[in-house]
Enzyme design. Structure first.
Site, mmCIF file in Angstrom:
data_model
loop_
_atom_site.group_PDB
_atom_site.id
_atom_site.type_symbol
_atom_site.label_atom_id
_atom_site.label_comp_id
_atom_site.label_asym_id
_atom_site.label_seq_id
_atom_site.Cartn_x
_atom_site.Cartn_y
_atom_site.Cartn_z
ATOM 1 C CB THR A 97 -8.021 -1.625 10.717
ATOM 2 O OG1 THR A 97 -6.949 -0.356 11.187
ATOM 3 C CG2 THR A 97 -9.130 -2.028 11.509
ATOM 4 C CE LYS A 172 -9.568 1.389 14.018
ATOM 5 N NZ LYS A 172 -8.539 2.514 13.654
HETATM 6 N N1 LIG Z 1 -6.284 7.358 6.936
HETATM 7 C C1 LIG Z 1 -6.612 6.537 8.038
HETATM 8 O O1 LIG Z 1 -7.248 8.143 9.356
HETATM 9 C C2 LIG Z 1 -6.368 5.680 9.471
HETATM 10 C C3 LIG Z 1 -6.774 5.573 10.959
HETATM 11 C C4 LIG Z 1 -6.510 4.796 11.139
HETATM 12 C C5 LIG Z 1 -6.357 3.009 10.694
HETATM 13 N N2 LIG Z 1 -6.085 3.176 9.471
HETATM 14 C C6 LIG Z 1 -6.067 1.771 8.381
HETATM 15 O O2 LIG Z 1 -4.369 1.669 8.575
HETATM 16 C C7 LIG Z 1 -4.221 1.107 7.038
HETATM 17 C C8 LIG Z 1 -3.739 2.385 5.662
HETATM 18 O O3 LIG Z 1 -4.293 3.530 5.474
HETATM 19 P P1 LIG Z 1 -3.803 4.528 5.168
HETATM 20 O O4 LIG Z 1 -5.311 5.125 5.166
HETATM 21 O O5 LIG Z 1 -2.704 4.705 4.839
HETATM 22 O O6 LIG Z 1 -4.427 3.550 3.271
HETATM 23 P P2 LIG Z 1 -3.720 4.589 1.993
HETATM 24 O O7 LIG Z 1 -2.930 5.610 2.031
HETATM 25 O O8 LIG Z 1 -4.827 3.720 1.387
HETATM 26 O O9 LIG Z 1 -2.523 2.963 1.597
HETATM 27 C C9 LIG Z 1 -2.111 2.214 1.665
HETATM 28 C C10 LIG Z 1 -1.148 1.502 1.502
HETATM 29 O O10 LIG Z 1 -0.489 -0.046 1.984
HETATM 30 C C11 LIG Z 1 -0.209 0.211 -0.090
HETATM 31 N N3 LIG Z 1 -1.076 -1.241 -0.243
HETATM 32 C C12 LIG Z 1 -2.182 -1.563 -0.638
HETATM 33 N N4 LIG Z 1 -2.310 -3.051 -1.497
HETATM 34 C C13 LIG Z 1 -1.112 -2.837 -0.770
HETATM 35 C C14 LIG Z 1 -0.926 -4.703 -1.819
HETATM 36 N N5 LIG Z 1 -1.346 -5.531 -2.302
HETATM 37 N N6 LIG Z 1 0.514 -4.698 -1.367
HETATM 38 C C15 LIG Z 1 1.746 -4.435 -1.674
HETATM 39 N N7 LIG Z 1 1.078 -2.244 -0.765
HETATM 40 C C16 LIG Z 1 -0.336 -2.329 -0.590
HETATM 41 C C17 LIG Z 1 -0.721 1.065 -0.936
HETATM 42 O O11 LIG Z 1 -0.443 0.852 -1.775
HETATM 43 P P3 LIG Z 1 0.119 1.851 -3.243
HETATM 44 O O12 LIG Z 1 0.787 3.531 -2.990
HETATM 45 O O13 LIG Z 1 0.617 0.997 -4.081
HETATM 46 O O14 LIG Z 1 -1.289 2.042 -3.314
HETATM 47 C C18 LIG Z 1 -0.355 2.048 0.655
HETATM 48 O O15 LIG Z 1 0.874 3.072 -0.100
HETATM 49 C C19 LIG Z 1 -5.447 0.684 6.770
HETATM 50 O O16 LIG Z 1 -6.101 -0.546 7.300
HETATM 51 C C20 LIG Z 1 -7.411 1.959 7.272
HETATM 52 O O17 LIG Z 1 -8.121 1.040 7.675
HETATM 53 C C21 LIG Z 1 -6.616 4.348 9.220
#
Ligand SMILES: NC(=O)c1ccc[n+]([C@@H]2O[C@H](COP(=O)([O-])OP(=O)(O)OC[C@H]3O[C@@H](n4cnc5c(N)ncnc54)[C@H](OP(=O)(O)O)[C@@H]3O)[C@@H](O)[C@H]2O)c1
Length: 291
Positions: A97, A172
Site C-alpha cells: 500500500t 485502496k
Molecule cells: N498486515 C495487514 O493486515 C495488511 C493488510 C493490507 C495491506 N497491508 C500492506 O501490505 C504491506 C506489507 O504489510 P505487512 O503487514 O506484510 O508488513 P511487514 O510484516 O512489516 O512486512 C514488510 C516486509 O517488507 C520488507 N521490507 C520493508 N522495508 C524494506 C526495504 N526497505 N527493503 C527491503 N525489504 C523491506 C520487510 O523486511 P524485514 O523482514 O527485513 O523487515 C518485511 O519482510 C504494507 O504496505 C501494508 O500497509 C497490510
C-alpha cells in the site's frame, strides 16, 4: 506455470508467496532479513535470493509486498534493485500500500526499461493472505493486468482492474477512508452501549443485520468490548495509509475532514503505546477520555 519472484516475506508477503508455490508456480523469494526468506524456502521449496536484483533475474513476473513508499523505491531501484535484474517485456506487480505518486514514478522508471507495471494493493488482512482470500484492486494497462490476474488468483477471492496505473492505489485509499470513519463510529457506539449499561454483544446481535452492520462490527465488537487489541491491522500502518489518503485528497481538492480528525485520534492511540494495536483501538482512546 509462471516464473515469479516475490519481494518481502512479511505478514502478508510470506503467505501470498506460499499460495503461489502451492499453485505450482516457480517462486524465488527475497527478504531484507534473510532468515525469513530461508524459513520460507524450508517450508515451501523454491529458492531464496540475497538481493531484489538476483531474485528478479529471468523472472516473468516480480511481485512485491514491502512497507511504504521508500521501501518500495529501495527494492525497485539502484544497482541491487529488481529493475536492474528484470528483462524487457517482464512485469512488476506491486502489492504494497503506497502513494499514487510513487506508483506513477516507479511505473515510469519501469517503462523506460520496457518493464510493465500493475499496482495491486490488497485488502483482507493477515487472515485473507493466509487463506488466499484477498481482494486485489489493480491499476495498469489491460494486457498487463491480464498477465497478472491468473497468477494473483492463487491468493485472491476477487481481483479487479480499476483503470490505468495508480487506479489500484486510489481504490485502496477509498477503502481506508471508509474504514477510518467506520471504526470511529463503531468505537463511539460500543462505548455508548457500555456507558448505558447495555450488553454490547446482545446489541450487536440485534443491529448487525441492519443498516448499521459492517465487517468491522461483526468481527471486532467482541474484542473492542473486552479491550483487546493485540491482533489485526496495526495503527502504525493505518497512519501511513491515512497520510497517503490525505496527501492525495489535497492534490484532488477532495475534502476529508472526518478522516483528518480520525488520523489525529490514531496519533493519540500511538502516544498511548498503541502503534501495533489493531485499528479498532480507537475505542481505547474513548475509554481513556471517559475514565
Ligand atoms: N498486515 C495487514 O493486515 C495488511 C493488510 C493490507 C495491506 N497491508 C500492506 O501490505 C504491506 C506489507 O504489510 P505487512 O503487514 O506484510 O508488513 P511487514 O510484516 O512489516 O512486512 C514488510 C516486509 O517488507 C520488507 N521490507 C520493508 N522495508 C524494506 C526495504 N526497505 N527493503 C527491503 N525489504 C523491506 C520487510 O523486511 P524485514 O523482514 O527485513 O523487515 C518485511 O519482510 C504494507 O504496505 C501494508 O500497509 C497490510
Amino acid at each position: 506455470m509462471t516464473k515469479v519472484a516475490f519481494l518481502g516475506m512479511g505478514v502478508m508477503g510470506a503467505p501470498m508467496a506460499g499460495h503461489l508455490a502451492k499453485a505450482g508456480h516457480d517462486v524465488v523469494v527475497y527478504n531484507r532479513t534473510a532468515a525469513k526468506a530461508e524459513d520460507w524456502v524450508s517450508e515451501h521449496g523454491g529458492a531464496a535470493a540475497t538481493t531484489p536484483r538476483a531474485a528478479a533475474l529471468g523472472r516473468e513476473i516480480v511481485m512485491a509486498c514491502v512497507g511504504n513508499d521508500d521501501d518500495l523505491r529501495e527494492v525497485c531501484l539502484g544497482e541491487d534493485g529488481a529493475f536492474a535484474g528484470m528483462e524487457e517485456g517482464s512485469l512488476f506487480v506491486d502489492h504494497t500500500t503506497v502513494s499514487a505518486e510513487v506508483t506513477r514514478e516507479l511505473a515510469a522508471a519501469a517503462a523506460e526499461k520496457g518493464i510493465a507495471w500493475v499496482d495491486a494493493p490488497v485488502s483482507g488482512g493477515q487472515a485473507g493472505a493466509e487463506n488466499g482470500q484477498l481482494v486485489i484492486m489493480c491499476g495498469g494497462a489491460e494486457d498487463d493486468y491480464a498477465r497478472a490476474e491468473p497468477v494473483m488468483d492463487a491468493f485472491a477471492k476477487l481481483t479487479k482492474r480499476m483503470g490505468d496505473v495508480g487506479a489500484g492505489q486510489l481504490t485502496k485509499m477509498v477503502n481506508q477512508i471508509c474504514i477510518a470513519g467506520l471504526l470511529q463510529g463503531l468505537s463511539e457506539a460500543m462505548t455508548f452501549a457500555q456507558k448505558a449499561g447495555l450488553d454490547g454483544v446482545a446489541v450487536v446481535d440485534v443491529i448487525q443485520g441492519g443498516a448499521a452492520g459492517s465487517w468491522q462490527m461483526v468481527n471486532r465488537h467482541e474484542t473492542m468490548l473486552a479491550g483487546e487489541y493485540d491482533h489485526g491491522f496495526a495503527v502504525d500502518w493505518m497512519r501511513k495509509d491515512l497520510a497517503i489518503c490525505l496527501a492525495e485528497a489535497e492534490n484532488l481538492g477532495a475534502p476529508l475532514p472526518g478522516t483528518a480528525l480520525v488520523d489525529q485520534f490514531y496519533k493519540e492511540v500511538q502516544a498511548m503505546g498503541g502503534g501495533r494495536w489493531d485499528t479498532s483501538s480507537l475505542m481505547a482512546r474513548l475509554q481513556k477520555l471517559s475514565g
